[in-house]
Design a protein around this motif. Structure first.
Motif, PDB file in Angstrom:
ATOM      1  N   THR A  56       0.832  -1.202   0.000  1.00 37.28           N
ATOM      2  CA  THR A  56       0.000   0.000   0.000  1.00 37.28           C
ATOM      3  C   THR A  56       0.865   1.249   0.000  1.00 37.28           C
ATOM      4  O   THR A  56       0.608   2.203  -0.744  1.00 37.28           O
ATOM      5  N   ALA A  57       1.913   1.247   0.829  1.00 37.19           N
ATOM      6  CA  ALA A  57       2.811   2.401   0.873  1.00 37.19           C
ATOM      7  C   ALA A  57       3.522   2.591  -0.463  1.00 37.19           C
ATOM      8  O   ALA A  57       3.677   3.726  -0.938  1.00 37.19           O
ATOM      9  N   ALA A  58       3.948   1.501  -1.073  1.00 38.22           N
ATOM     10  CA  ALA A  58       4.630   1.607  -2.369  1.00 38.22           C
ATOM     11  C   ALA A  58       3.684   2.153  -3.437  1.00 38.22           C
ATOM     12  O   ALA A  58       4.077   2.999  -4.238  1.00 38.22           O
ATOM     13  N   ASN A  59       2.456   1.679  -3.456  1.00 40.85           N
ATOM     14  CA  ASN A  59       1.491   2.176  -4.439  1.00 40.85           C
ATOM     15  C   ASN A  59       1.211   3.659  -4.245  1.00 40.85           C
ATOM     16  O   ASN A  59       1.123   4.418  -5.208  1.00 40.85           O
ATOM     17  N   LYS A  60       1.084   4.083  -2.991  1.00 35.00           N
ATOM     18  CA  LYS A  60       0.843   5.509  -2.727  1.00 35.00           C
ATOM     19  C   LYS A  60       2.048   6.348  -3.121  1.00 35.00           C
ATOM     20  O   LYS A  60       1.890   7.455  -3.651  1.00 35.00           O
ATOM     21  N   ALA A  61       3.255   5.831  -2.893  1.00 38.39           N
ATOM     22  CA  ALA A  61       4.463   6.559  -3.279  1.00 38.39           C
ATOM     23  C   ALA A  61       4.558   6.680  -4.797  1.00 38.39           C
ATOM     24  O   ALA A  61       4.926   7.731  -5.327  1.00 38.39           O
ATOM     25  N   ILE A  62       4.214   5.613  -5.502  1.00 29.52           N
ATOM     26  CA  ILE A  62       4.249   5.655  -6.970  1.00 29.52           C
ATOM     27  C   ILE A  62       3.224   6.653  -7.497  1.00 29.52           C
ATOM     28  O   ILE A  62       3.520   7.448  -8.397  1.00 29.52           O
ATOM     29  N   ASP A  63       2.026   6.642  -6.927  1.00 30.70           N
ATOM     30  CA  ASP A  63       1.003   7.591  -7.353  1.00 30.70           C
ATOM     31  C   ASP A  63       1.432   9.028  -7.083  1.00 30.70           C
ATOM     32  O   ASP A  63       1.242   9.918  -7.918  1.00 30.70           O
ATOM     33  N   ALA A  64       2.030   9.265  -5.916  1.00 37.24           N
ATOM     34  CA  ALA A  64       2.503  10.611  -5.590  1.00 37.24           C
ATOM     35  C   ALA A  64       3.613  11.030  -6.557  1.00 37.24           C
ATOM     36  O   ALA A  64       3.662  12.185  -6.989  1.00 37.24           O
ATOM     37  N   GLY A  65       4.491  10.096  -6.904  1.00 40.61           N
ATOM     38  CA  GLY A  65       5.555  10.406  -7.860  1.00 40.61           C
ATOM     39  C   GLY A  65       5.008  10.763  -9.229  1.00 40.61           C
ATOM     40  O   GLY A  65       5.487  11.700  -9.876  1.00 40.61           O
ATOM     41  N   HIS A  66       3.975  10.039  -9.673  1.00 34.05           N
ATOM     42  CA  HIS A  66       3.362  10.357 -10.971  1.00 34.05           C
ATOM     43  C   HIS A  66       2.705  11.732 -10.941  1.00 34.05           C
ATOM     44  O   HIS A  66       2.830  12.508 -11.902  1.00 34.05           O
ATOM     45  N   ARG A  67       2.015  12.047  -9.846  1.00 32.78           N
ATOM     46  CA  ARG A  67       1.376  13.362  -9.748  1.00 32.78           C
ATOM     47  C   ARG A  67       2.419  14.468  -9.738  1.00 32.78           C
ATOM     48  O   ARG A  67       2.261  15.497 -10.397  1.00 32.78           O
ATOM     49  N   LEU A  68       3.510  14.259  -8.997  1.00 36.86           N
ATOM     50  CA  LEU A  68       4.570  15.252  -8.938  1.00 36.86           C
ATOM     51  C   LEU A  68       5.230  15.435 -10.298  1.00 36.86           C
ATOM     52  O   LEU A  68       5.509  16.561 -10.725  1.00 36.86           O
ATOM     53  N   LYS A  69       5.458  14.330 -11.008  1.00 33.74           N
ATOM     54  CA  LYS A  69       6.064  14.400 -12.336  1.00 33.74           C
ATOM     55  C   LYS A  69       5.161  15.164 -13.300  1.00 33.74           C
ATOM     56  O   LYS A  69       5.626  16.009 -14.067  1.00 33.74           O
ATOM     57  N   ASP A  70       3.860  14.884 -13.248  1.00 33.48           N
ATOM     58  CA  ASP A  70       2.929  15.572 -14.136  1.00 33.48           C
ATOM     59  C   ASP A  70       2.914  17.075 -13.865  1.00 33.48           C
ATOM     60  O   ASP A  70       2.889  17.891 -14.788  1.00 33.48           O
ATOM     61  N   ARG A  71       2.952  17.439 -12.586  1.00 32.84           N
ATOM     62  CA  ARG A  71       2.975  18.866 -12.247  1.00 32.84           C
ATOM     63  C   ARG A  71       4.272  19.520 -12.688  1.00 32.84           C
ATOM     64  O   ARG A  71       4.266  20.649 -13.172  1.00 32.84           O
ATOM     65  N   ALA A  72       5.398  18.806 -12.517  1.00 29.46           N
ATOM     66  CA  ALA A  72       6.693  19.367 -12.909  1.00 29.46           C
ATOM     67  C   ALA A  72       6.766  19.550 -14.421  1.00 29.46           C
ATOM     68  O   ALA A  72       7.269  20.562 -14.907  1.00 29.46           O
ATOM     69  N   VAL A  73       6.253  18.574 -15.166  1.00 29.65           N
ATOM     70  CA  VAL A  73       6.259  18.683 -16.630  1.00 29.65           C
ATOM     71  C   VAL A  73       5.370  19.841 -17.061  1.00 29.65           C
ATOM     72  O   VAL A  73       5.741  20.631 -17.934  1.00 29.65           O
ATOM     73  N   GLY A  74       4.211  19.961 -16.446  1.00 28.68           N
ATOM     74  CA  GLY A  74       3.315  21.074 -16.774  1.00 28.68           C
ATOM     75  C   GLY A  74       3.958  22.410 -16.467  1.00 28.68           C
ATOM     76  O   GLY A  74       3.850  23.366 -17.235  1.00 28.68           O
ATOM     77  N   PHE A  75       4.644  22.488 -15.327  1.00 26.70           N
ATOM     78  CA  PHE A  75       5.328  23.725 -14.964  1.00 26.70           C
ATOM     79  C   PHE A  75       6.432  24.050 -15.958  1.00 26.70           C
ATOM     80  O   PHE A  75       6.577  25.194 -16.390  1.00 26.70           O
ATOM     81  N   ALA A  76       7.215  23.041 -16.349  1.00 22.33           N
ATOM     82  CA  ALA A  76       8.297  23.270 -17.303  1.00 22.33           C
ATOM     83  C   ALA A  76       7.752  23.740 -18.655  1.00 22.33           C
ATOM     84  O   ALA A  76       8.325  24.633 -19.280  1.00 22.33           O
ATOM     85  N   LEU A  77       6.638  23.163 -19.091  1.00 22.77           N
ATOM     86  CA  LEU A  77       6.042  23.598 -20.360  1.00 22.77           C
ATOM     87  C   LEU A  77       5.528  25.024 -20.262  1.00 22.77           C
ATOM     88  O   LEU A  77       5.673  25.815 -21.207  1.00 22.77           O
TER      89      LEU A  77
END
Length: 116
Positions: free
Chosen positions: A37-58
């Protein structure tokens, strides 16, 4: 007789339901399940953070290009938007190739691994 059968059946059903709920909760609290459960939540948080970072960079890239165009118009600079191709230079020479020196029209090769 019917009342006793009804209450007996209701009690059995409640017992099965409670036992099922307790077993599910115990399975959720095992170390393997908690780790998954912790690993799945960490992966989901990483995907959300990556999406926000990519959006910010664009957004930064778009705003930077817009501001450069505004400055170019204000200064009267009109450049071709195509960037020149990058030149790539080797940062480190090929160490496997022996160096050659020319002295008095005679070519000498130097390999530091020779004669040692």
């Amino acid at each position: 007789m019917f009342r006793r059968t009804f209450w007996f059946t209701t009690g059995v059903a409640a017992g099965v339901w409670a036992t099922t709920k307790v077993n599910r909760k115990l399975k959720q609290l095992t170390p393997e399940s908690l780790a998954a459960t912790a690993a799945n939540k960490a992966i989901d948080a990483g995907h959300r953070l990556k999406d926000r970072a990519v959006g910010f960079a664009l957004d930064v890239r778009d705003n930077m290009a817009q501001r450069e165009a505004e400055l170019g118009e204000a200064l009267g600079i009109h450049e071709d938007p195509e960037l020149p191709t990058l030149r790539r230079y080797a940062a480190i020479e090929n160490r496997n190739k022996p160096k050659t020196y020319v002295i008095d029209s005679t070519t000498y090769s130097y390999n530091r691994n020779e004669d040692h």
